[in-house]
Design an enzyme around this catalytic site. Sequence first.
Site, PDB file in Angstrom:
ATOM      1  CG  ASP A 192       0.001   3.592   6.827  1.00 24.91           C
ATOM      2  OD1 ASP A 192      -0.905   2.881   6.347  1.00 24.91           O
ATOM      3  OD2 ASP A 192       1.068   3.128   7.266  1.00 24.91           O
ATOM      4  CE  LYS A 197      -2.328  -1.237   3.700  1.00 18.41           C
ATOM      5  NZ  LYS A 197      -1.756  -2.597   3.893  1.00 18.41           N
ATOM      6  CB  THR A 198       3.749   2.354   2.058  1.00 20.78           C
ATOM      7  OG1 THR A 198       3.004   2.260   3.271  1.00 20.78           O
ATOM      8  CG2 THR A 198       4.660   3.564   2.128  1.00 20.78           C
ATOM      9  NE  ARG A 242       6.372  -4.252   5.342  1.00 23.17           N
ATOM     10  CZ  ARG A 242       5.357  -3.485   5.725  1.00 23.17           C
ATOM     11  NH1 ARG A 242       4.585  -3.869   6.735  1.00 23.17           N
ATOM     12  NH2 ARG A 242       5.098  -2.359   5.105  1.00 23.17           N
ATOM     13  CB  THR A 250      -4.838  -3.177   8.236  1.00 20.89           C
ATOM     14  OG1 THR A 250      -5.042  -2.477   9.467  1.00 20.89           O
ATOM     15  CG2 THR A 250      -3.428  -2.908   7.744  1.00 20.89           C
TER      16      THR A 250
END
Length: 359
Positions: A121, A76-77, A229, A170
Site C-alpha cells: 500500500d 484498492k485493498t 468507505r 493515491t
Amino acid sequence: MNWDDDSTAEPDARLVGASAEGDDQAVEAALRPKDLSEFVGQEKVRQQLDLVLKAARQRGATADHVLLSGAPGLGKTTLSMIIAAEMNAPIRITSGPAIQHAGDLAAILSSLQEGEILFLDEIHRMSRPAEEMLYMAMEDFRVDVIVGKGPGATAIPLELPPFTLVGATTRAGLLPPPLRDRFGFTGHMEFYDPAELQRVIHRSAGLLDVEIDAAGAAEIAGRSRGTPRIANRLLRRVRDYAQVRADGVITREVSEAALSVYEVDSRGLDRLDRAVLEALLKLFGGGPVGLSTLAVAVGEERETVEEVAEPFLVREGLLARTPRGRVATPAAWTHLGLVPPQAVGPAGPGSGQQGLFGA
C-alpha cells in the site's frame, strides 16, 4: 491535494473522511466482498482484472504484477484481497512507509512463498534504495544482498520464488517510470456514481442486518462523496440513529434526520467544508483569496484546508484554484443560499473586488 510534494496533513478522522482508522478497519473487513462477482462498481477494472486472473489460472502461472491507483476508499485493498482469493494464494500486506531500507524489503521478499501475493500500500512512499531493489525482484525474481562495506563489499544474488506484487497508490504520478513499467496490469479506480453506491449500501445493510428502503439508500448514497468507505460509515451512523430514535428501519426521512445530526449536508459537505466556503463567501466576497489567509479565517492549518477540504470542493465545482488565489464558483453561492455581490472592480463585474470607495 498538492501533487508537487509528498507532505501529508493530519489524519482525516471526519465522518466523511476517506481514510480508515481504528474500529473502521475491522468493520470494513467484515463488509468487504470476497470475490470479483460480489465486487460492486469499477466495471472496466473488474472485467480487465478478471481476464488477467483467469488467464493466469489456466496457464498455471502466477498473475502479472498489478498496480491500482485512485483516491482512498475506492476499493484498492479489497481488490488485492480478491486477487489473492481468486488465485487461491496467501497474501502478505505491508506499506511503503514501513519499508525505509533495502534490507527491510529483502527480508520480506526472501520469505515469500511461490505464488504468494505481496500487497504494498502507498507504494509511492517507499524509500529509493528499496524501490531500486524492487525493480530486479519484479522482473527477474532475484535480489542482490550486499554484504560488507566499502571496497570489500560483495553482492550475493538471492533467487526468489515467483510472486505477484499488488501495488496501491493515491499518487500514481509520483511513481518513477521504471517501477510503473514493470507492472503487467494497471487499473485506475474511479469515483462511484450514486446508483453504484446504492448497491453497495444495500449489500452492506444486508450484512449488518439493517432494514433499509430504496429512498433511504439513495439519500445516503447522495451524501457519500462517490466513495464506498464513506457510504458504509454513513450507513452505520444512520443505523444507530434509526435504532435509538426511530423504529430501526432506514427511510429517507430517517437518513435526512440522522445525517443532519452529524452535520453532513445534501451534497456530502461537512462542518469543515462549509466553514471554508462560508469564509470564502462571507468574509472575502467569493475571492480570490490566498490559501494561508483562508486557513486563518477558518481556524485550521494551511495543510488541512488544502489537502482535506479543498479536493472535494474542487471536484464538486464549488471552489476553484487560480494563480491569484481561491475563488468560489456560482454553485457555491447557490448551495449556501447566498446572493453573490454585483461589485464592479478592476477585474470587471463579479470579480469579488470592491471599487476604490466600495462602489
